[in-house]
Design a protein around this motif. Structure first.
Motif: not given
Length: 327
Positions: A279-297
């Motif tokens: 489900r955590a993986r599926e939640s990433l389907s709502l993310c855009v590239t900019e969101d993803l950057r803030t979630m990446t170490t």
């Protein structure tokens, strides 16, 4: 008068009815469940108060509606407190616990730690969503934030959406007994008056903004009974509501002995979250590239944290494939 006390009243909801007044209700006691919810994030005091109130309401409403799967209560506002979200999952089978989870989203910089908790939600709405599972259509009811508390908003919801006069009396706070650490305790009572006849609503209600109130729904006899049981409920002190010295069945006798109280089987509740790696993986389907950057170490690992239970999930970007969309 049929009343049977449970071995432990902590983390339970006790359904009851008053046979002489056509009134039904619930008594809730939360201890470990609320402690687990409020310990997740180290919330400020005003947020703890709102979450405690919302969790009590969710336990009472979820059990009253007999949810087969999930009932969600959400409060959204334009103030420092942006979101209060709770979920109640009905028991999987008779006798098993229901599960509750909750969290809050807020702007720390705007929050007034000494201010009125409800006022910091601002303008917005309270919504109750009922999902009875696969093959059913989810239901959502919405009511404005009025009345000075989340409990008052929930009372307005039932009057407006269900045309059921409803009353909530809630209490919560930190408690300590000898040889135990300080911990949260909470309790409350929910009353609902069942109308004998269909209410006749013509030009709106007498409540704030034309919303319905109990007096708009009940006939004279039912209104008299409703006022009487509410006067009795006003006699409940905070320590009576919270426990543990006064059992829920004893509280019913103290308050409503003259009204023929009948208690039913108690419903245990526990903290429970439904988050999983998938489900955590599926939640990433709502993310855009900019969101993803803030979630990446810095090491390139994509992280997802569950706001309800604090679970932490990590993903290699290559393993996400097409789950994450670009934007």
């Amino acid at each position: 008068m049929k009343l049977e006390s449970s071995p432990s009243s902590d983390d339970t909801v006790l359904p009851f009815q008053l046979d002489r007044t056509a009134t039904r209700g619930r008594v809730v006691r939360l201890c470990g469940v609320l402690q687990r919810i409020l310990a997740q994030h180290g919330y400020p005091g005003v947020i703890e108060a709102l979450l405690a109130e919302a969790t009590l309401l969710t336990a009472l409403i979820g059990q009253a509606i007999k949810t087969r799967w999930k009932l969600s209560l959400q409060v959204r506002g334009d103030g420092p407190v942006r979101l209060i979200a709770t979920d109640y999952y009905g028991p999987v089978e008779d006798g098993s616990p229901a599960r509750i989870r909750a969290y809050a989203g807020f702007d720390t910089a705007r929050l007034d730690p000494d201010g009125d908790a409800f006022a910091q939600v601002g303008s917005g709405c309270l919504s109750i969503m009922i999902d009875q599972g696969r093959g059913t259509t989810p239901y959502q009811g919405i009511t404005p934030l009025v009345g000075g508390s989340l409990a008052a908003c929930a009372e307005t919801y039932f009057a407006q959406s269900e045309q059921l006069p409803t009353r909530f009396v809630l209490a919560f706070g930190r408690s300590q007994v000898p040889e135990e650490e300080m911990h949260w305790r909470a309790g409350g009572v929910m009353l609902q008056q069942m109308p004998v006849t269909e209410p006749r609503i013509e030009d709106g209600g007498s409540g704030a903004g034309g919303l319905l109130a109990a007096s708009d729904i009940l006939d004279a006899a039912a209104a008299e009974a409703w006022n009487r049981v509410n006067q009795r409920l006003d006699g409940a002190g905070e320590i009576d509501l919270i426990g543990p010295t006064v059992a829920p069945t004893d509280l019913l006798v103290r308050l409503f002995r003259a009204d023929g109280p009948r208690a039913f089987r108690v419903q245990p509740v526990e903290f429970g979250c439904t988050c999983t790696m998938e489900r955590a993986r599926e939640s990433l389907s709502l993310c855009v590239t900019e969101d993803l950057r803030t979630m990446t170490t810095d090491e390139g690992i994509v992280t997802v944290d569950c706001q309800f239970c604090g679970a932490h999930y990590e993903f290699q970007p290559a393993a996400l494939g097409d789950v994450v969309r670009n934007g």
